[in-house]
Design a protein around this motif. Structure first.
Motif, PDB file in Angstrom:
ATOM      1  N   MET A   1       0.772  -1.286   0.012  1.00 36.73           N
ATOM      2  CA  MET A   1       0.307  -0.070  -0.034  1.00 36.73           C
ATOM      3  C   MET A   1       0.895   1.140   0.096  1.00 36.73           C
ATOM      4  O   MET A   1       2.117   1.266   0.710  1.00 36.73           O
ATOM      5  N   ILE A   2       0.313   2.340  -0.702  1.00 35.94           N
ATOM      6  CA  ILE A   2       1.190   3.514  -1.030  1.00 35.94           C
ATOM      7  C   ILE A   2       0.294   4.517  -0.189  1.00 35.94           C
ATOM      8  O   ILE A   2      -0.896   4.778  -0.721  1.00 35.94           O
ATOM      9  N   LEU A   3       0.895   5.382   0.673  1.00 38.32           N
ATOM     10  CA  LEU A   3       0.043   6.504   1.258  1.00 38.32           C
ATOM     11  C   LEU A   3       0.548   7.864   0.794  1.00 38.32           C
ATOM     12  O   LEU A   3       1.897   8.133   0.817  1.00 38.32           O
ATOM     13  N   LEU A   4      -0.310   8.712   0.472  1.00 39.52           N
ATOM     14  CA  LEU A   4       0.071  10.122   0.032  1.00 39.52           C
ATOM     15  C   LEU A   4      -0.170  11.214   1.024  1.00 39.52           C
ATOM     16  O   LEU A   4      -1.047  11.246   1.423  1.00 39.52           O
ATOM     17  N   PHE A   5       1.123  11.787   1.303  1.00 40.64           N
ATOM     18  CA  PHE A   5       0.616  13.018   2.222  1.00 40.64           C
ATOM     19  C   PHE A   5       1.551  14.315   1.615  1.00 40.64           C
ATOM     20  O   PHE A   5       2.966  13.996   1.393  1.00 40.64           O
ATOM     21  N   THR A   6       0.989  15.146   1.168  1.00 39.07           N
ATOM     22  CA  THR A   6       1.255  16.088   0.460  1.00 39.07           C
ATOM     23  C   THR A   6       0.791  17.572   0.808  1.00 39.07           C
ATOM     24  O   THR A   6      -0.206  17.403   1.670  1.00 39.07           O
ATOM     25  N   ASP A   7       1.580  18.604   0.232  1.00 39.28           N
ATOM     26  CA  ASP A   7       0.766  19.854   0.544  1.00 39.28           C
ATOM     27  C   ASP A   7       0.343  20.508  -0.935  1.00 39.28           C
ATOM     28  O   ASP A   7       0.164  21.622  -1.262  1.00 39.28           O
ATOM     29  N   PHE A   8      -0.094  19.556  -1.897  1.00 38.08           N
ATOM     30  CA  PHE A   8      -0.340  19.925  -3.474  1.00 38.08           C
ATOM     31  C   PHE A   8      -1.823  20.418  -3.332  1.00 38.08           C
ATOM     32  O   PHE A   8      -2.286  21.007  -4.362  1.00 38.08           O
ATOM     33  N   LYS A  19      -0.073  10.169  -8.906  1.00 40.82           N
ATOM     34  CA  LYS A  19      -0.928   8.912  -9.116  1.00 40.82           C
ATOM     35  C   LYS A  19      -0.669   8.034 -10.152  1.00 40.82           C
ATOM     36  O   LYS A  19      -0.973   6.820 -10.264  1.00 40.82           O
ATOM     37  N   HIS A  20      -0.678   8.902 -11.328  1.00 42.54           N
ATOM     38  CA  HIS A  20      -0.733   8.418 -12.805  1.00 42.54           C
ATOM     39  C   HIS A  20       1.090   7.539 -12.549  1.00 42.54           C
ATOM     40  O   HIS A  20       0.915   6.472 -13.154  1.00 42.54           O
ATOM     41  N   MET A  21       1.893   8.142 -12.225  1.00 45.39           N
ATOM     42  CA  MET A  21       3.030   7.790 -12.366  1.00 45.39           C
ATOM     43  C   MET A  21       3.195   6.417 -11.272  1.00 45.39           C
ATOM     44  O   MET A  21       3.689   5.474 -11.703  1.00 45.39           O
ATOM     45  N   LEU A  22       2.868   6.355 -10.051  1.00 44.14           N
ATOM     46  CA  LEU A  22       2.470   5.272  -9.259  1.00 44.14           C
ATOM     47  C   LEU A  22       1.863   3.935  -9.735  1.00 44.14           C
ATOM     48  O   LEU A  22       2.404   3.007  -9.825  1.00 44.14           O
ATOM     49  N   ALA A  23       0.571   4.344 -10.752  1.00 44.68           N
ATOM     50  CA  ALA A  23      -0.060   3.323 -11.204  1.00 44.68           C
ATOM     51  C   ALA A  23       0.879   2.751 -12.407  1.00 44.68           C
ATOM     52  O   ALA A  23       0.496   1.291 -12.639  1.00 44.68           O
ATOM     53  N   ARG A  24       1.595   3.314 -12.923  1.00 44.56           N
ATOM     54  CA  ARG A  24       2.418   2.785 -14.201  1.00 44.56           C
ATOM     55  C   ARG A  24       3.627   2.107 -13.526  1.00 44.56           C
ATOM     56  O   ARG A  24       3.993   1.100 -14.100  1.00 44.56           O
ATOM     57  N   GLU A  25       4.137   2.710 -12.457  1.00 43.75           N
ATOM     58  CA  GLU A  25       5.470   1.859 -11.936  1.00 43.75           C
ATOM     59  C   GLU A  25       5.209   0.918 -10.719  1.00 43.75           C
ATOM     60  O   GLU A  25       6.094  -0.123 -10.531  1.00 43.75           O
ATOM     61  N   ALA A  26       4.082   0.952 -10.405  1.00 42.27           N
ATOM     62  CA  ALA A  26       3.595   0.027  -9.119  1.00 42.27           C
ATOM     63  C   ALA A  26       2.255  -0.452  -9.454  1.00 42.27           C
ATOM     64  O   ALA A  26       1.397  -0.357  -8.547  1.00 42.27           O
ATOM     65  N   PRO A  27       1.962  -1.092 -10.549  1.00 38.36           N
ATOM     66  CA  PRO A  27       0.629  -1.596 -10.995  1.00 38.36           C
ATOM     67  C   PRO A  27       0.031  -2.501  -9.800  1.00 38.36           C
ATOM     68  O   PRO A  27       0.448  -3.535  -9.422  1.00 38.36           O
ATOM     69  N   GLY A  28      -1.315  -2.299  -9.550  1.00 35.59           N
ATOM     70  CA  GLY A  28      -2.223  -3.138  -8.621  1.00 35.59           C
ATOM     71  C   GLY A  28      -1.821  -2.722  -7.119  1.00 35.59           C
ATOM     72  O   GLY A  28      -2.407  -3.273  -6.199  1.00 35.59           O
ATOM     73  N   LEU A 134       9.787   0.367  -3.957  1.00 35.80           N
ATOM     74  CA  LEU A 134       9.911   0.199  -2.527  1.00 35.80           C
ATOM     75  C   LEU A 134       8.707  -0.806  -2.364  1.00 35.80           C
ATOM     76  O   LEU A 134       8.440  -1.868  -2.000  1.00 35.80           O
ATOM     77  N   ALA A 135       7.584  -0.121  -3.077  1.00 34.34           N
ATOM     78  CA  ALA A 135       6.310  -0.944  -2.896  1.00 34.34           C
ATOM     79  C   ALA A 135       6.050  -2.244  -3.837  1.00 34.34           C
ATOM     80  O   ALA A 135       5.387  -3.229  -3.359  1.00 34.34           O
ATOM     81  N   ARG A 136       7.041  -2.385  -4.741  1.00 35.33           N
ATOM     82  CA  ARG A 136       7.227  -3.531  -5.285  1.00 35.33           C
ATOM     83  C   ARG A 136       7.823  -4.503  -4.629  1.00 35.33           C
ATOM     84  O   ARG A 136       8.002  -5.632  -5.092  1.00 35.33           O
ATOM     85  N   GLY A 137       8.456  -4.070  -3.537  1.00 39.31           N
ATOM     86  CA  GLY A 137       9.175  -5.151  -2.764  1.00 39.31           C
ATOM     87  C   GLY A 137      10.710  -5.018  -3.068  1.00 39.31           C
ATOM     88  O   GLY A 137      11.482  -6.100  -2.226  1.00 39.31           O
TER      89      GLY A 137
ATOM     90  N   ALA C  23     -16.286   1.684 -12.727  1.00 38.18           N
ATOM     91  CA  ALA C  23     -15.942   0.546 -11.860  1.00 38.18           C
ATOM     92  C   ALA C  23     -17.230  -0.571 -12.153  1.00 38.18           C
ATOM     93  O   ALA C  23     -16.686  -1.943 -12.017  1.00 38.18           O
ATOM     94  N   ARG C  24     -18.295  -0.334 -12.387  1.00 40.89           N
ATOM     95  CA  ARG C  24     -19.184  -1.250 -12.771  1.00 40.89           C
ATOM     96  C   ARG C  24     -18.953  -1.887 -14.255  1.00 40.89           C
ATOM     97  O   ARG C  24     -19.005  -3.100 -14.260  1.00 40.89           O
ATOM     98  N   GLU C  25     -18.458  -1.040 -15.106  1.00 39.20           N
ATOM     99  CA  GLU C  25     -18.517  -1.599 -16.671  1.00 39.20           C
ATOM    100  C   GLU C  25     -17.137  -1.918 -16.847  1.00 39.20           C
ATOM    101  O   GLU C  25     -16.880  -2.522 -17.830  1.00 39.20           O
ATOM    102  N   ALA C  26     -15.885  -1.639 -16.138  1.00 38.85           N
ATOM    103  CA  ALA C  26     -14.706  -2.079 -16.440  1.00 38.85           C
ATOM    104  C   ALA C  26     -13.864  -2.568 -15.044  1.00 38.85           C
ATOM    105  O   ALA C  26     -13.163  -1.609 -14.547  1.00 38.85           O
ATOM    106  N   PRO C  27     -14.718  -3.370 -14.518  1.00 41.02           N
ATOM    107  CA  PRO C  27     -14.117  -3.775 -13.061  1.00 41.02           C
ATOM    108  C   PRO C  27     -12.622  -3.982 -13.271  1.00 41.02           C
ATOM    109  O   PRO C  27     -11.961  -4.730 -14.218  1.00 41.02           O
ATOM    110  N   GLY C  28     -11.693  -3.601 -12.303  1.00 42.29           N
ATOM    111  CA  GLY C  28     -10.364  -3.985 -12.311  1.00 42.29           C
ATOM    112  C   GLY C  28      -9.494  -3.121 -12.851  1.00 42.29           C
ATOM    113  O   GLY C  28      -8.346  -3.328 -12.617  1.00 42.29           O
ATOM    114  N   VAL C  29     -10.034  -2.253 -13.663  1.00 45.83           N
ATOM    115  CA  VAL C  29      -9.320  -1.139 -14.623  1.00 45.83           C
ATOM    116  C   VAL C  29      -9.054   0.008 -13.497  1.00 45.83           C
ATOM    117  O   VAL C  29      -9.856   0.809 -13.043  1.00 45.83           O
ATOM    118  N   PRO C  30      -7.630   0.597 -13.389  1.00 41.06           N
ATOM    119  CA  PRO C  30      -7.275   1.479 -12.359  1.00 41.06           C
ATOM    120  C   PRO C  30      -7.965   2.900 -12.888  1.00 41.06           C
ATOM    121  O   PRO C  30      -7.908   3.082 -14.430  1.00 41.06           O
TER     122      PRO C  30
END
Lengths: 243, 243, 243
Positions: A1-8, A19-28, A134-137, C23-30
């Motif tokens: 699990m990755i937690l975000l703590f920012t001032d953004f 989050k786009h970068m994290l989803a690319r680099e640590a899918p799932g 790190l999240a990928r282990g 989430a209903r129509e494309a389950p599992g897709v980020p």
């Protein structure tokens, strides 16, 4: 699990691109928006806020903490491993308190750089890929360096670190460190401890231990920050009987 | 799937910590931020808003609904099972309308308590773990109790229940229950029904059936809430020809 | 992966209901919230903003782009396939720049309609199901039509397209298209390029290439939008030495 703590804040593309970068680099890997409105450009205030909100983390979780006023200067990511949890962000003290309160701590400054590094958005380009790794282990990249410490920061901060949407003012003081009869001084008033809002008359100020263990200043039926003139960084006094 | 309906706003740690708890207790279950800015501390207004926005739920989905002005008092979670969907939150009427409109309803007040229960954040500590348990496919914990009903609440509420970012004012009235020539009275004006904004002159008020079936008051090219002086809780009149 | 680019804001149920449908129509897709506060009702400004923020997409990713002032009129979804990425949204020019800058483009206007189509929320009812279908790896539904083009729109837009929470003003100009000595004219001032904030005195305006390649106007230690009177749509001049 990755937690975000920012001032953004949640406006604009900043959290989204991280989050786009994290989803690319640590899918799932699940990503949780823990805090998006930490005090802007204030790693010292953020350090106490972050340490208070990290207690739900479990072994292997990664907190990506980005409060980074010095982006654009020479900056390397700091990786902290404290009690089996990871913390990734700038080496400006943001993780000082979480490190200080841990039983086991190791930390590394990372010299690795991504192929594409913008001048202004290291959160996306530099810190997020390290957090994903790190999240990928995997181990953090690059050679080990000594961590920067902020030895002159107190263990608890007698100042406001966050004002929430109800106008309540979280302080950097852990309630458990304060004697039961401690009074906080803010906005020219002495404020006594209560268990909950209903324990004081309407319009009266109180402080209480909030759900994350911090001393929080409130006004029953009002906005404490407005009534008492408080904002992140406002100092808070402690009456002499305390601690 | 777990849907969040709260008055937390997106600021601060509140939604984030609830999602952190859900990710820990129901790993892999999708969590959707359906509504984070329900009228604060107003379960009665929220009940109509929630019932209007829950129609996309499917069998087994769980809605975690937290509008909880009485947190800190004696509070138990209410679990409602209505037409094979679950609703978890405080027993203050927030689910009254969704229950009333369902064909099959059972409900339970839950006496179970988590090992760590803060005084001020039952959303995270109490309601979220129960929602997670249901989302994992398990039965609600503890013994069955009779549900509290709010029999004096009307089936549709002639009041504003939400103002959106465009200044449009959603009411608690389902458009399908109103005769076509019904006029709503708000801000001292009689307002006729239209299909869409473009059906009335610029600057003119209208009401229409919104995308969730509610009667919504708008001003073509303007902010209805500002023009008509409307906020959540503002009463709305119905002209005599209606219903 | 599905990316959301909208002018919905994060308030109310709008983003949440779109994500519920996905989430209903494309389950599992980020699903990533890339941008929720694009300039409201301004597809022309949004087109430049969107094109600048889509570069991190990968093959097969779907961007759901909803800036839709003409909802309620006859509207069909446009599907664009540009360099192996998908874009779904209204056919009002929102994807014009991303299409124009791609090496390979095909596009379709979709005549398909969902069984339940509200008058005011095509983002949820029409565009989201099409995006979900593409994200599942299926072809877009229905017959192929010629795409609408907006040939009179410039390749780069000399106007503000977004003001962020710090008051910085992103323009629709790609910095790489501007000569190094280009001065931008905004709020009655000539503004020179800098690499970063610290390169100019406190209180001084600068422009720089932001993390997505756009020319962005800022004031060191201040809010450029307030100091210079800028908002989305404000025109920006280019001094004669440029381009």
């Amino acid at each position: 699990m990755i937690l975000l703590f920012t001032d953004f804040g949640l406006e604009g593309p900043y959290v989204g691109q991280v989050k786009h970068m994290l989803a690319r680099e640590a899918p799932g890997v699940p990503v949780i928006d823990l805090f998006a409105d930490a005090p802007p450009f204030e790693p010292r205030l953020g350090a106490y806020l972050l340490a208070a909100h990290a207690w739900m983390m479990e072994d292997g979780d990664v907190l990506l903490g980005i409060v980074d006023p010095d982006v654009g200067t020479l900056r390397v990511p700091l990786v902290v491993r404290a009690d089996r949890r990871w913390y990734v962000g700038p080496d400006n003290g943001l993780f000082e308190l979480v490190a200080r309160r841990a039983r086991e701590v190791r930390s590394w400054r990372i010299a690795w750089q991504p192929p594409r590094l913008s001048a202004s958005f290291h959160g996306r380009d530099l810190f997020a890929p390290v957090a994903a790794q790190l999240a990928r282990g995997e181990a953090p990249p690059g050679p080990l360096h000594e961590m920067t410490r902020f030895a002159d920061w107190p263990d608890d901060l007698a100042a406001v670190v966050h004002v929430d949407r109800y106008g309540n003012a979280m302080t950097g003081l852990r309630a458990a460190t304060l004697a039961g009869d401690t009074r906080l001084v803010a906005g020219g008033r002495e404020i006594a401890r209560a268990r909950t809002f209903a324990d004081v008359p309407r319009g009266e100020a109180l402080w209480y231990e909030n759900a994350n263990g911090l001393a929080e200043i409130a006004v029953n039926g009002g906005r404490a920050a407005d009534v008492l003139g408080l904002a992140p960084g406002s100092g808070v006094g402690l009456s002499s009987s305390s601690r």
